[in-house]
Design a protein around this motif. Structure first.
Motif, PDB file in Angstrom:
ATOM      1  N   TRP A 108       0.793  -1.233   0.000  1.00  0.00           N
ATOM      2  CA  TRP A 108       0.000   0.000   0.000  1.00  0.00           C
ATOM      3  C   TRP A 108       0.824   1.282   0.000  1.00  0.00           C
ATOM      4  CZ3 TRP A 108      -0.365   3.614   4.062  1.00  0.00           C
ATOM      5  CH2 TRP A 108       0.237   3.234   5.271  1.00  0.00           C
ATOM      6  N   ILE A 109       2.109   1.177   0.243  1.00  0.00           N
ATOM      7  CA  ILE A 109       2.947   2.373   0.222  1.00  0.00           C
ATOM      8  C   ILE A 109       4.329   1.993  -0.284  1.00  0.00           C
ATOM      9  CG2 ILE A 109       3.733   2.170   2.616  1.00  0.00           C
ATOM     10  CD1 ILE A 109       3.391   5.291   2.781  1.00  0.00           C
ATOM     11  N   ARG A 110       4.911   2.878  -1.044  1.00  0.00           N
ATOM     12  CA  ARG A 110       6.260   2.657  -1.575  1.00  0.00           C
ATOM     13  C   ARG A 110       7.119   3.852  -1.189  1.00  0.00           C
ATOM     14  NH1 ARG A 110       2.879   0.091  -5.027  1.00  0.00           N
ATOM     15  NH2 ARG A 110       3.549  -1.933  -5.797  1.00  0.00           N
ATOM     16  N   GLY A 111       8.368   3.820  -1.600  1.00  0.00           N
ATOM     17  CA  GLY A 111       9.263   4.939  -1.362  1.00  0.00           C
ATOM     18  C   GLY A 111       9.856   5.422  -2.671  1.00  0.00           C
ATOM     19  N   ILE A 112      10.206   6.705  -2.703  1.00  0.00           N
ATOM     20  CA  ILE A 112      10.906   7.292  -3.834  1.00  0.00           C
ATOM     21  C   ILE A 112      12.034   8.148  -3.271  1.00  0.00           C
ATOM     22  CG2 ILE A 112       9.244   9.210  -3.988  1.00  0.00           C
ATOM     23  CD1 ILE A 112       9.896   9.333  -7.020  1.00  0.00           C
ATOM     24  N   THR A 113      13.220   7.967  -3.794  1.00  0.00           N
ATOM     25  CA  THR A 113      14.372   8.759  -3.388  1.00  0.00           C
ATOM     26  C   THR A 113      14.593   9.865  -4.408  1.00  0.00           C
ATOM     27  OG1 THR A 113      15.362   6.873  -2.266  1.00  0.00           O
ATOM     28  CG2 THR A 113      16.846   8.676  -2.872  1.00  0.00           C
ATOM     29  N   VAL A 114      14.715  11.085  -3.907  1.00  0.00           N
ATOM     30  CA  VAL A 114      14.862  12.269  -4.752  1.00  0.00           C
ATOM     31  C   VAL A 114      16.039  13.089  -4.224  1.00  0.00           C
ATOM     32  CG1 VAL A 114      13.710  14.344  -5.625  1.00  0.00           C
ATOM     33  CG2 VAL A 114      12.357  12.287  -5.125  1.00  0.00           C
ATOM     34  N   ARG A 115      16.906  13.528  -5.135  1.00  0.00           N
ATOM     35  CA  ARG A 115      18.030  14.379  -4.724  1.00  0.00           C
ATOM     36  C   ARG A 115      17.517  15.732  -4.231  1.00  0.00           C
ATOM     37  NH1 ARG A 115      22.034  15.151  -9.476  1.00  0.00           N
ATOM     38  NH2 ARG A 115      20.100  15.507 -10.554  1.00  0.00           N
ATOM     39  N   GLN A 116      18.303  16.337  -3.366  1.00  0.00           N
ATOM     40  CA  GLN A 116      18.024  17.707  -2.953  1.00  0.00           C
ATOM     41  C   GLN A 116      18.553  18.656  -4.021  1.00  0.00           C
ATOM     42  OE1 GLN A 116      15.962  18.559  -0.983  1.00  0.00           O
ATOM     43  NE2 GLN A 116      16.151  17.697   1.057  1.00  0.00           N
ATOM     44  N   PRO A 117      17.968  19.798  -4.234  1.00  0.00           N
ATOM     45  CA  PRO A 117      16.861  20.416  -3.525  1.00  0.00           C
ATOM     46  C   PRO A 117      15.480  19.993  -4.026  1.00  0.00           C
ATOM     47  CG  PRO A 117      17.638  21.920  -5.197  1.00  0.00           C
ATOM     48  CD  PRO A 117      18.546  20.702  -5.248  1.00  0.00           C
ATOM     49  N   TRP A 118      15.469  19.065  -4.987  1.00  0.00           N
ATOM     50  CA  TRP A 118      14.195  18.656  -5.597  1.00  0.00           C
ATOM     51  C   TRP A 118      13.247  18.012  -4.589  1.00  0.00           C
ATOM     52  CZ3 TRP A 118      14.223  21.423  -9.643  1.00  0.00           C
ATOM     53  CH2 TRP A 118      15.377  21.604 -10.376  1.00  0.00           C
ATOM     54  N   ALA A 119      13.785  17.247  -3.639  1.00  0.00           N
ATOM     55  CA  ALA A 119      12.938  16.605  -2.626  1.00  0.00           C
ATOM     56  C   ALA A 119      12.197  17.658  -1.807  1.00  0.00           C
ATOM     57  CB  ALA A 119      13.780  15.709  -1.722  1.00  0.00           C
ATOM     58  N   THR A 120      12.905  18.704  -1.410  1.00  0.00           N
ATOM     59  CA  THR A 120      12.259  19.760  -0.630  1.00  0.00           C
ATOM     60  C   THR A 120      11.270  20.544  -1.479  1.00  0.00           C
ATOM     61  OG1 THR A 120      14.086  19.895   0.929  1.00  0.00           O
ATOM     62  CG2 THR A 120      12.684  21.847   0.744  1.00  0.00           C
ATOM     63  N   CYS A 121      11.568  20.732  -2.750  1.00  0.00           N
ATOM     64  CA  CYS A 121      10.607  21.396  -3.640  1.00  0.00           C
ATOM     65  C   CYS A 121       9.307  20.597  -3.713  1.00  0.00           C
ATOM     66  CB  CYS A 121      11.203  21.579  -5.032  1.00  0.00           C
ATOM     67  SG  CYS A 121      12.501  22.824  -5.127  1.00  0.00           S
ATOM     68  N   LEU A 122       9.407  19.271  -3.795  1.00  0.00           N
ATOM     69  CA  LEU A 122       8.204  18.421  -3.765  1.00  0.00           C
ATOM     70  C   LEU A 122       7.487  18.556  -2.432  1.00  0.00           C
ATOM     71  CD1 LEU A 122       9.442  15.117  -5.443  1.00  0.00           C
ATOM     72  CD2 LEU A 122       7.610  16.589  -6.287  1.00  0.00           C
ATOM     73  N   LEU A 123       8.247  18.584  -1.363  1.00  0.00           N
ATOM     74  CA  LEU A 123       7.671  18.637  -0.021  1.00  0.00           C
ATOM     75  C   LEU A 123       6.845  19.900   0.192  1.00  0.00           C
ATOM     76  CD1 LEU A 123       7.665  16.998   2.609  1.00  0.00           C
ATOM     77  CD2 LEU A 123       9.580  18.396   3.359  1.00  0.00           C
ATOM     78  N   THR A 124       7.242  20.997  -0.431  1.00  0.00           N
ATOM     79  CA  THR A 124       6.488  22.251  -0.273  1.00  0.00           C
ATOM     80  C   THR A 124       5.133  22.196  -0.974  1.00  0.00           C
ATOM     81  OG1 THR A 124       7.327  23.336  -2.268  1.00  0.00           O
ATOM     82  CG2 THR A 124       8.640  23.582  -0.219  1.00  0.00           C
ATOM     83  N   GLY A 125       4.998  21.286  -1.941  1.00  0.00           N
ATOM     84  CA  GLY A 125       3.775  21.226  -2.734  1.00  0.00           C
ATOM     85  C   GLY A 125       3.812  22.134  -3.942  1.00  0.00           C
ATOM     86  N   ASN A 126       4.822  23.004  -4.034  1.00  0.00           N
ATOM     87  CA  ASN A 126       4.943  23.886  -5.202  1.00  0.00           C
ATOM     88  C   ASN A 126       5.371  23.106  -6.435  1.00  0.00           C
ATOM     89  OD1 ASN A 126       4.236  26.100  -3.697  1.00  0.00           O
ATOM     90  ND2 ASN A 126       6.339  26.702  -3.274  1.00  0.00           N
ATOM     91  N   LYS A 127       6.243  22.137  -6.230  1.00  0.00           N
ATOM     92  CA  LYS A 127       6.678  21.267  -7.326  1.00  0.00           C
ATOM     93  C   LYS A 127       5.844  19.992  -7.226  1.00  0.00           C
ATOM     94  CE  LYS A 127      10.816  19.018  -9.232  1.00  0.00           C
ATOM     95  NZ  LYS A 127      10.737  17.574  -9.185  1.00  0.00           N
ATOM     96  N   THR A 128       5.009  19.746  -8.200  1.00  0.00           N
ATOM     97  CA  THR A 128       4.165  18.543  -8.188  1.00  0.00           C
ATOM     98  C   THR A 128       4.690  17.477  -9.139  1.00  0.00           C
ATOM     99  OG1 THR A 128       2.728  19.470  -9.882  1.00  0.00           O
ATOM    100  CG2 THR A 128       2.093  19.841  -7.569  1.00  0.00           C
ATOM    101  N   VAL A 129       5.731  17.828  -9.906  1.00  0.00           N
ATOM    102  CA  VAL A 129       6.262  16.941 -10.943  1.00  0.00           C
ATOM    103  C   VAL A 129       7.640  16.428 -10.550  1.00  0.00           C
ATOM    104  CG1 VAL A 129       6.984  16.799 -13.357  1.00  0.00           C
ATOM    105  CG2 VAL A 129       5.069  18.263 -12.716  1.00  0.00           C
TER     106      VAL A 129
END
Length: 145
Positions: free
Chosen positions: A13-34
């Motif tokens: 039911w849940i997986r993980g995705i590893t993302v380099r910084q600063p892209w991970a934080t951009c996703l975390l803010t919700g501003n970057k959805t892609v």
């Protein structure tokens, strides 16, 4: 004492995705959805957002990135949130200004963890072990399949 374990295998039911910084934080803010990836092989559903150890130093100088991460700590080697992957599609120009890859992973419903959880993610979609999911559920008790 409450039981935080799930009755379902977390890999189901849940997986993980590893993302380099600063892209991970951009996703975390919700501003970057892609999130840009070379392969369309990503199952839809919930993902632990894991900030990898690597940092894309050139991205730190991009005005859009700088404005998005301003004032935020760039965690590395830790699960920093949870998001729902709702779509995967080829680059068709719709996802500007964040689009820069063959395939776009579209994330919504981002929830940030108050306390990052140190972890060793890996490339591609990965299945988190139960103990990691339990640590996430301590911070997001309403998170369920």
């Amino acid at each position: 004492m409450s039981d935080t374990t799930t009755a379902v295998d977390p890999g189901a039911w849940i997986r993980g995705i590893t993302v380099r910084q600063p892209w991970a934080t951009c996703l975390l803010t919700g501003n970057k959805t892609v999130e840009n990836r070379a392969s369309p092989g990503w199952p839809l559903g919930l993902y632990l957002l894991h900030a990898g150890l690597a940092v894309d130093r050139a991205a730190l100088r991009l005005p859009l990135v700088a404005a998005t991460i301003r004032g935020r700590r760039l965690e590395q080697g830790a699960v920093i949130g949870v998001a729902r992957l709702t779509d995967v599609h080829p680059d068709d120009g719709r996802c500007a200004p964040w689009a820069d890859g063959q395939f776009h992973l579209i994330f919504t419903d981002v929830q940030e963890l108050a306390l990052p959880i140190p972890w060793h993610g890996r490339l591609g979609p990965w299945r988190p072990p139960q103990d990691l999911v339990d640590q996430v559920l301590l911070q997001l008790p309403g998170l369920r399949p």
